[in-house]
Design a protein around this motif. Sequence first.
Motif, PDB file in Angstrom:
ATOM      1  N   PHE A 184       0.823  -1.202   0.000  1.00  0.00           N
ATOM      2  CA  PHE A 184       0.000   0.000   0.000  1.00  0.00           C
ATOM      3  C   PHE A 184       0.863   1.261   0.000  1.00  0.00           C
ATOM      4  O   PHE A 184       0.497   2.275  -0.594  1.00  0.00           O
ATOM      5  N   VAL A 185       2.008   1.198   0.665  1.00  0.00           N
ATOM      6  CA  VAL A 185       2.933   2.331   0.648  1.00  0.00           C
ATOM      7  C   VAL A 185       3.462   2.553  -0.772  1.00  0.00           C
ATOM      8  O   VAL A 185       3.512   3.674  -1.276  1.00  0.00           O
ATOM      9  N   ILE A 186       3.859   1.474  -1.414  1.00  0.00           N
ATOM     10  CA  ILE A 186       4.418   1.565  -2.764  1.00  0.00           C
ATOM     11  C   ILE A 186       3.376   2.080  -3.754  1.00  0.00           C
ATOM     12  O   ILE A 186       3.657   2.938  -4.594  1.00  0.00           O
ATOM     13  N   LEU A 187       2.151   1.584  -3.639  1.00  0.00           N
ATOM     14  CA  LEU A 187       1.117   1.935  -4.613  1.00  0.00           C
ATOM     15  C   LEU A 187       0.509   3.319  -4.386  1.00  0.00           C
ATOM     16  O   LEU A 187       0.254   4.045  -5.344  1.00  0.00           O
ATOM     17  N   GLY A 188       0.298   3.664  -3.109  1.00  0.00           N
ATOM     18  CA  GLY A 188      -0.432   4.900  -2.865  1.00  0.00           C
ATOM     19  C   GLY A 188       0.105   5.810  -1.800  1.00  0.00           C
ATOM     20  O   GLY A 188      -0.507   6.830  -1.480  1.00  0.00           O
ATOM     21  N   GLY A 189       1.247   5.472  -1.222  1.00  0.00           N
ATOM     22  CA  GLY A 189       1.799   6.325  -0.176  1.00  0.00           C
ATOM     23  C   GLY A 189       0.918   6.382   1.059  1.00  0.00           C
ATOM     24  O   GLY A 189       0.866   7.401   1.739  1.00  0.00           O
ATOM     25  N   ILE A 190       0.233   5.271   1.363  1.00  0.00           N
ATOM     26  CA  ILE A 190      -0.674   5.221   2.501  1.00  0.00           C
ATOM     27  C   ILE A 190      -0.123   4.269   3.555  1.00  0.00           C
ATOM     28  O   ILE A 190       0.213   3.124   3.244  1.00  0.00           O
ATOM     29  N   GLY A 191      -0.047   4.741   4.786  1.00  0.00           N
ATOM     30  CA  GLY A 191       0.400   3.894   5.876  1.00  0.00           C
ATOM     31  C   GLY A 191      -0.754   3.075   6.402  1.00  0.00           C
ATOM     32  O   GLY A 191      -1.278   3.351   7.481  1.00  0.00           O
ATOM     33  N   LEU A 192      -1.161   2.070   5.641  1.00  0.00           N
ATOM     34  CA  LEU A 192      -2.295   1.256   6.046  1.00  0.00           C
ATOM     35  C   LEU A 192      -1.854   0.265   7.112  1.00  0.00           C
ATOM     36  O   LEU A 192      -0.819  -0.387   6.964  1.00  0.00           O
ATOM     37  N   PRO A 193      -2.616   0.119   8.195  1.00  0.00           N
ATOM     38  CA  PRO A 193      -2.227  -0.796   9.272  1.00  0.00           C
ATOM     39  C   PRO A 193      -2.286  -2.238   8.835  1.00  0.00           C
ATOM     40  O   PRO A 193      -3.000  -2.593   7.895  1.00  0.00           O
ATOM     41  N   GLY A 194      -1.551  -3.075   9.550  1.00  0.00           N
ATOM     42  CA  GLY A 194      -1.542  -4.497   9.248  1.00  0.00           C
ATOM     43  C   GLY A 194      -2.366  -5.286  10.247  1.00  0.00           C
ATOM     44  O   GLY A 194      -3.071  -4.737  11.079  1.00  0.00           O
ATOM     45  N   GLY A 195      -2.298  -6.604  10.147  1.00  0.00           N
ATOM     46  CA  GLY A 195      -3.026  -7.463  11.067  1.00  0.00           C
ATOM     47  C   GLY A 195      -2.310  -7.568  12.408  1.00  0.00           C
ATOM     48  O   GLY A 195      -1.098  -7.477  12.483  1.00  0.00           O
ATOM     49  N   ALA A 196      -3.070  -7.758  13.461  1.00  0.00           N
ATOM     50  CA  ALA A 196      -2.500  -7.811  14.808  1.00  0.00           C
ATOM     51  C   ALA A 196      -1.951  -9.195  15.114  1.00  0.00           C
ATOM     52  O   ALA A 196      -2.269 -10.175  14.451  1.00  0.00           O
ATOM     53  N   VAL A 197      -1.107  -9.276  16.131  1.00  0.00           N
ATOM     54  CA  VAL A 197      -0.626 -10.555  16.625  1.00  0.00           C
ATOM     55  C   VAL A 197      -1.795 -11.291  17.285  1.00  0.00           C
ATOM     56  O   VAL A 197      -2.782 -10.682  17.687  1.00  0.00           O
ATOM     57  N   PHE A 198      -1.665 -12.609  17.392  1.00  0.00           N
ATOM     58  CA  PHE A 198      -2.734 -13.400  18.004  1.00  0.00           C
ATOM     59  C   PHE A 198      -2.572 -13.373  19.519  1.00  0.00           C
ATOM     60  O   PHE A 198      -1.565 -13.828  20.068  1.00  0.00           O
ATOM     61  N   ILE A 199      -3.578 -12.835  20.196  1.00  0.00           N
ATOM     62  CA  ILE A 199      -3.565 -12.714  21.659  1.00  0.00           C
ATOM     63  C   ILE A 199      -4.695 -13.557  22.230  1.00  0.00           C
ATOM     64  O   ILE A 199      -5.824 -13.512  21.731  1.00  0.00           O
ATOM     65  N   GLU A 200      -4.383 -14.333  23.235  1.00  0.00           N
ATOM     66  CA  GLU A 200      -5.395 -15.154  23.903  1.00  0.00           C
ATOM     67  C   GLU A 200      -6.124 -14.286  24.914  1.00  0.00           C
ATOM     68  O   GLU A 200      -5.742 -14.181  26.078  1.00  0.00           O
TER      69      GLU A 200
END
Length: 266
Positions: free
Chosen positions: A98-114
């Motif tokens: 997303f950074v490469i395509l549009g210069g947007i800091g789109l968030p990613g997926g979170a770690v797995f928390i129990e």
Amino acid sequence: MPTPHKPPTRVSPVFLGITAVMAVTAWAVWTDFSASPGLAVFLFVTSAWIVSLCLHEYAHARTALHSGDLSIGAKGYLTLNPLAYTHAMLSLVLPVLFVILGGIGLPGGAVFIERGRIHGRWKHSLISAAGPLTNVLFAVVCTAPFWLDALDGVPVLFQYALGFLALLQVSAAILNFLPVPGLDGYGVVEPWLSHRVRRQVEPLAPFGLFLVFALLFIPEVHGVFFDAVHAILRGLGVDELASGCGFDYYRFWQGENEYCASFTGR
């Protein structure tokens, strides 16, 4: 052999390697060493962005550990290894794309928390908030030369790179804090919602990230969003010239922007 009470915390060689690339390319941008300044900016900003993604996920994991989820260490999250994330595609590949395509800091997926191991709504909210707060801190650090009025001696090309990197961090923080299912902002408010509302919203979580990305393609939404990003950046001393030229140099395959280059003295 690591135990749940003593999780492995040795920093991953993968993370150290990415950090080394960031340091070397930062030096190349600062000294104008590279024959291709755009390529140097691209490598520096991309590696720094990946480092921030690792720190984002680490903040989630470390906060969860101290909140009661002692299983976190066995999953490798405390080593800052991006390859240990539950959703490597969402946590690393898509944000970089997303950074490469549009210069947007789109968030990613979170770690797995129990989450069942953690008791207390405030703890659940803090775990979700820890990631985007890391982006906020990263943005403050990136913009420090600007808001401290300490740009004397800082090469213009490096200012551009920092400006664009700050834009990514600010946009990531804003997007992360949106109360959209699947994003950290919803994780902050979710513990305070009724069980019925949470059950109704739960099926939407896998699609929240893509919904946000789709909305950003609407010109009016895109404009309002980046108006907010640039307003925050201006408050931190970064004007649109720095962040815009940083993005132009980042996309080096499109050729050098003569207007931006005129300020670098090249």
